[in-house]
Design an enzyme around this catalytic site. Sequence first.
Site, mmCIF file in Angstrom:
data_model
loop_
_atom_site.group_PDB
_atom_site.id
_atom_site.type_symbol
_atom_site.label_atom_id
_atom_site.label_comp_id
_atom_site.label_asym_id
_atom_site.label_seq_id
_atom_site.Cartn_x
_atom_site.Cartn_y
_atom_site.Cartn_z
ATOM 1 N N THR A 1 0.875 -1.175 0.000
ATOM 2 C CA THR A 1 0.000 0.000 0.000
ATOM 3 C C THR A 1 0.910 1.222 0.000
ATOM 4 O OG1 THR A 1 -0.034 0.138 2.389
ATOM 5 C CG2 THR A 1 -1.723 -1.237 1.376
ATOM 6 N N GLU B 1 -5.810 -4.230 -0.348
ATOM 7 C CA GLU B 1 -6.107 -5.328 0.585
ATOM 8 C C GLU B 1 -7.272 -6.192 0.112
ATOM 9 O OE1 GLU B 1 -5.314 -2.270 1.415
ATOM 10 O OE2 GLU B 1 -4.355 -2.134 3.385
ATOM 11 N N LYS C 1 -14.347 16.496 12.047
ATOM 12 C CA LYS C 1 -15.250 16.389 13.203
ATOM 13 C C LYS C 1 -15.447 17.758 13.846
ATOM 14 C CE LYS C 1 -16.475 13.204 16.752
ATOM 15 N NZ LYS C 1 -16.130 12.078 17.587
ATOM 16 N N TRP D 1 -19.972 14.967 12.158
ATOM 17 C CA TRP D 1 -19.046 14.695 11.073
ATOM 18 C C TRP D 1 -19.394 15.478 9.810
ATOM 19 C CZ3 TRP D 1 -14.828 12.279 12.497
ATOM 20 C CH2 TRP D 1 -14.879 11.374 13.566
HETATM 21 P P1 ADP Z 1 -3.721 3.611 -1.220
HETATM 22 O O1 ADP Z 1 -4.160 3.361 0.207
HETATM 23 O O2 ADP Z 1 -2.339 3.460 -1.461
HETATM 24 O O3 ADP Z 1 -4.388 4.786 -1.870
HETATM 25 P P2 ADP Z 1 -5.470 1.773 -2.483
HETATM 26 O O4 ADP Z 1 -5.532 1.942 -3.935
HETATM 27 O O5 ADP Z 1 -5.536 0.412 -1.949
HETATM 28 O O6 ADP Z 1 -4.172 2.366 -2.027
HETATM 29 O O7 ADP Z 1 -6.577 2.708 -1.879
HETATM 30 C C1 ADP Z 1 -7.768 2.221 -1.385
HETATM 31 C C2 ADP Z 1 -8.619 3.332 -0.879
HETATM 32 O O8 ADP Z 1 -8.955 4.249 -1.935
HETATM 33 C C3 ADP Z 1 -9.951 2.878 -0.366
HETATM 34 O O9 ADP Z 1 -9.869 2.382 0.943
HETATM 35 C C4 ADP Z 1 -10.780 4.146 -0.452
HETATM 36 O O10 ADP Z 1 -10.540 5.008 0.647
HETATM 37 C C5 ADP Z 1 -10.223 4.811 -1.692
HETATM 38 N N1 ADP Z 1 -11.126 4.556 -2.829
HETATM 39 C C6 ADP Z 1 -10.956 3.674 -3.818
HETATM 40 N N2 ADP Z 1 -11.965 3.753 -4.707
HETATM 41 C C7 ADP Z 1 -12.820 4.699 -4.250
HETATM 42 C C8 ADP Z 1 -14.056 5.243 -4.713
HETATM 43 N N3 ADP Z 1 -14.631 4.862 -5.839
HETATM 44 N N4 ADP Z 1 -14.644 6.199 -3.958
HETATM 45 C C9 ADP Z 1 -14.095 6.614 -2.803
HETATM 46 N N5 ADP Z 1 -12.916 6.169 -2.333
HETATM 47 C C10 ADP Z 1 -12.287 5.214 -3.042
#
Ligand code: ADP
Length: 544
Positions: free
Chosen positions: A184, A329, A438, A443
Amino acid sequence: MLGLMQDWPLLCHKVLDHAARQHPRRKLISYTDDACVESNYAELRAQALRVAQRLTAEGVRPGERVATLAANGARHLAVWYGALGMGAVYHPLNPRLFPEQVAYIINHAGDRLLFVDPAYVPLLESLADRLTEVRRVVVLCDAARMPPTRLPGAIDYETWLAQVDGDFEWVRVDENAAAGLFYTSGTTGPPKGVLYSHRSIVLLSLTANAPDVYGLSARDVVLMAVPMYHANGWSWPFTVPMAGASLILPGSRLDGASLCEIASRHGATVSGGVPTVWQGFLDHTAKTGLRAPALRRLFIGGSPCPEVMLRAFAQDHGIEVIHVWGMTEMGPTGSACTPTPETAALDGPGRIAWQQRQGRVPFLVELKLADDAGQALPWDDQATGNLNVRGPCIVRRYFGAGDAPLLDDDGYFDTGDVGTIDGNGFIRITDRAKDLIKSGGEWISSVALENVAMMHPAVQEAAAIAVRHPRWDERPLMALVLKPGATLTQPELAEHLATRVPKWWLPDAVVFVEALPHTATGKLDKRRLREHYAGLLLTSGNKI
Ligand code: ADP
């Protein structure tokens, strides 16, 4: 009593066998910095067999990580399949991470062999004295294009590969054997390794290609604008050949002009990626009037897809945007916003509002909406809680991170995303838990504020973050990038927002900036913004 069907492990390289045999005429189009090469899945398979044979000759052991630092390309893909086919683990590195993070990840993964694009040789050289285990670097080019370098064991790919004849048989590993390693991007602490198995990749590629997710077929031409090093390239390196669709790997050409040109030239029907990449496409096409006429479906995710983007693709391009959500993940596909009978007929603003949802999970992903104590909340589109997931393609433990428990008692993983679920199972993500603001115990969704700000015609990009406030704990600060030549005053912005969000959501401060920071995966980097404004203490005096 056991069933009497064949014992056939779910192995990733079986995908390539299938594509080569069943879809030999579908194209594989690959861009390097100076060329566009057309081949097919049969040629890719032949090359991957040579890679597997050569890796074996190199002494690579089953389970060993084979790293890549490269853009989307056919050689890069052959290295993935070659590593998989001899029992090793492909490990793509994101070149846009901070160099210290790249070095940390290489060492943490124990990478000894590294494949690198010529363009990233200088990055690797700058890290060379910190890399403890790397003993061989293969540069993804031919001898004529090999840059001078003193990286350990440096050799060009074609010369390295020429030493074998491809007379090799895939190794039959256990389907639960490790297959791919992705870190990540480390937005919360050091990068964490997610180690996929053959089984999880094959299952995810199957389930992600259900008609209500990607729904790809042999009639599709897929332009892969998601980097292969980002979250398993959304599984497209497996899903696309499995479906027998043609695949375009655009190298590092992810700017709007290149995407439009490549999509038109090869008749791409499907593409996808993060909103920032597709904003570039929209800017370019708005300026030039150019179109990608065959492009019909676009999967946008990785960050929330802004409302203005959904509208622009529908109205100006006739392209259907399908909002997708997931994370490294999760393998990474979590959900897709494709219609049910109830939503298929929606039109106009109703349709746009619905498309902003992140959609429904496919089979093999189970969802729980939970409060902070882990108690399940109702799926009524109102209750907001933490999105928890479980399934055979979802992380159980991080690589090399000890036994620290990651799942709750029922085996659920907390995604860190906050949202609602409606009665039809449609997710709506309101924010990442750490990005919520917050204020006075209530929120505020930073995503909703940004969405509304970006509906103003002068706004190019918006970020809302929490800053400290003596009375309310936190209040929103909004940082804005304006479109070239546009102007916007704070009162004009306040007027625009006031009719669209509750009054107490209005930002207490607005800053106009030239550019906003982005992470290595092209998302808004709110952590850096928060660090930048950490010293600021808002008072009621500076409300907009
Ligand atoms: P990083 O944490 O490195 O950005 P990831 O690609 O695994 O790597 O990111 C996942 C996160 O991206 C998700 O947990 C979410 O917060 C965000 N995310 C992914 N797709 C969407 C979406 N369509 N809308 C909102 N948030 C998103």
